[in-house]
Every structure is written in C-alpha cells, then in structure tokens.
Design a protein around this motif. Structure first.
Motif, short mmCIF file in Angstrom:
data_model
loop_
_atom_site.label_atom_id
_atom_site.label_comp_id
_atom_site.label_asym_id
_atom_site.label_seq_id
_atom_site.Cartn_x
_atom_site.Cartn_y
_atom_site.Cartn_z
N ARG A 133 0.85 -1.19 0.00
CA ARG A 133 0.00 0.00 0.00
C ARG A 133 0.88 1.23 0.00
O ARG A 133 1.94 1.25 0.63
N ARG A 134 0.43 2.24 -0.70
CA ARG A 134 1.16 3.51 -0.68
C ARG A 134 1.06 4.10 0.73
O ARG A 134 0.07 3.87 1.43
N PHE A 144 0.18 6.62 3.67
CA PHE A 144 -1.09 7.32 3.87
C PHE A 144 -1.14 8.67 3.15
O PHE A 144 -2.09 8.97 2.45
N LEU A 145 -0.13 9.49 3.32
CA LEU A 145 -0.15 10.82 2.71
C LEU A 145 -0.12 10.77 1.18
O LEU A 145 -0.61 11.69 0.53
N GLN A 146 0.41 9.72 0.62
CA GLN A 146 0.40 9.58 -0.85
C GLN A 146 -0.96 9.12 -1.36
O GLN A 146 -1.27 9.28 -2.54
N ARG A 147 -1.79 8.56 -0.49
CA ARG A 147 -3.12 8.10 -0.90
C ARG A 147 -4.15 9.22 -0.86
O ARG A 147 -5.17 9.15 -1.54
N ILE A 148 -3.90 10.26 -0.07
CA ILE A 148 -4.87 11.34 0.09
C ILE A 148 -4.98 12.14 -1.21
O ILE A 148 -4.00 12.60 -1.76
N GLY A 149 -6.21 12.29 -1.67
CA GLY A 149 -6.48 13.11 -2.85
C GLY A 149 -5.99 12.51 -4.17
O GLY A 149 -6.05 13.16 -5.19
N ARG A 150 -5.52 11.30 -4.14
CA ARG A 150 -5.00 10.66 -5.35
C ARG A 150 -6.06 9.72 -5.89
O ARG A 150 -6.61 8.90 -5.18
N SER A 151 -6.34 9.85 -7.17
CA SER A 151 -7.25 8.89 -7.77
C SER A 151 -6.44 7.69 -8.26
O SER A 151 -5.32 7.85 -8.75
N ARG A 152 -6.99 6.54 -8.09
CA ARG A 152 -6.29 5.31 -8.48
C ARG A 152 -6.45 5.09 -9.98
O ARG A 152 -7.52 5.33 -10.53
#
Length: 173
Positions: A111-112, A114-122
């Motif tokens: 998993r990326r 946490f901060l890299q997952r925020i606001g990022r569309s997969r």
C-alpha cells in the motif's frame, strides 16, 4: 477460458514480471492467451512478449483485438501487476458462476503511504478488471485504450489480491 490483456510502452521489466506470474494460470488451463498492445516501445518488450507466447500488437483496433481474444472472459491488467497466490482458483470459480465484472483486491502488503493516498485517484486498472468478453466488445469504440473500458462498470471485489504495477515501477528507479 481467460484472455489476459495489457498495454505497454517501454515496460520490458514490468511486462516480464506480470507474464511470469501468468504462466501458472496457463499451466492450470485458466489462461488461454495473453495479448500485449504496444504504444511504440523501443526496449525489449516485443521480445519478452514473443518469448512468452503472447500476441503482440503495435497497431490495432480495440474491437478487432477483443473479437480475436480466445477467452470468453478478459483480465485487463497493467504491466508489472502481479496477482498473488490463490488467483487461479478465485478467478476460475468466479467466471464459472458469475456474469458480471470483478476486480482483484489490493494487496495488503503493498500500500502507498497514507499521505500519498490522500487526494489521489487510483488508475482504472490498478486492481485489474475481469469482465466478460461480450461486455467489453459492447463497450469498445474505435481508438479506445483498455483503461477506457472501465468507467461505468460496477465490478464486484474478488478475495484474491494483486500487487499493483507501481510496485514494479518503483523498484526500477
């Protein structure tokens, strides 16, 4: 059975990683063929695909490619993505009793932060997409990429996990 499809451009190492995992599916009789749609690679992607027995296209019409797929089901993945153990049984069981699309589950071990997952569309194919060939043909329009087949599809979630392609790309840099 199942046709695996992916698009690539200069992704020889990632392509090799994905194809190495798919061998087990071919041996078990689940994967009937693999199709690689190339966008002008200048690396050894074509040699890797040829060595693995894939159909490698440098020019194509998506409807023609989908129509020529040997499997009644398609698994669309990104080069570098790797289904984890249990994928053969999970997909085999799913396609034998269902008629709707499905995705693999994201790998819990990859998993990326946490901060890299925020606001990022997969990316649309990050978890792969399993869909009936007839549904893909009905959605396909000339000039489409594989990831453009995804919008509007409400897939179920399979229990088997997939390591996303970004893990392989990250290891390359």
């Amino acid at each position: 059975m199942l046709t695996v499809m992916m698009e690539c451009r200069d992704q020889e190492p990632e392509l090799a990683q994905t194809l190495s995992v798919l061998v087990a599916g071919a041996v078990e009789g689940l994967v009937s063929d693999v199709v690689v749609l190339d966008h002008g690679s200048s690396d050894g992607s074509s040699r890797v695909a040829d060595a693995a027995g894939c159909r490698f296209y440098t020019r194509w019409d998506i409807r023609d490619v989908l129509g020529a797929a040997r499997g009644d089901w398609l698994l669309l993945v990104e080069p570098g993505a790797r289904p984890l153990s249990g994928w053969i049984d999970a997909i085999g069981e799913y396609v034998s009793i269902h008629t709707s699309a499905a995705r693999l589950s994201p790998s819990r071990g990859h998993r990326r932060p946490f901060l890299q997952r925020i606001g990022r569309s997969r990316p649309p194919l990050e978890d792969g997409l399993l869909l009936p060939k007839r549904q893909a043909i009905a959605l396909a329009k000339q000039g489409m990429r594989l990831d453009q087949l995804v919008p509007g599809i409400k897939p179920r979630r399979l229990s088997c996990e997939i390591v996303p392609a970004w893990v392989a790309r990250q290891g390359r840099h």
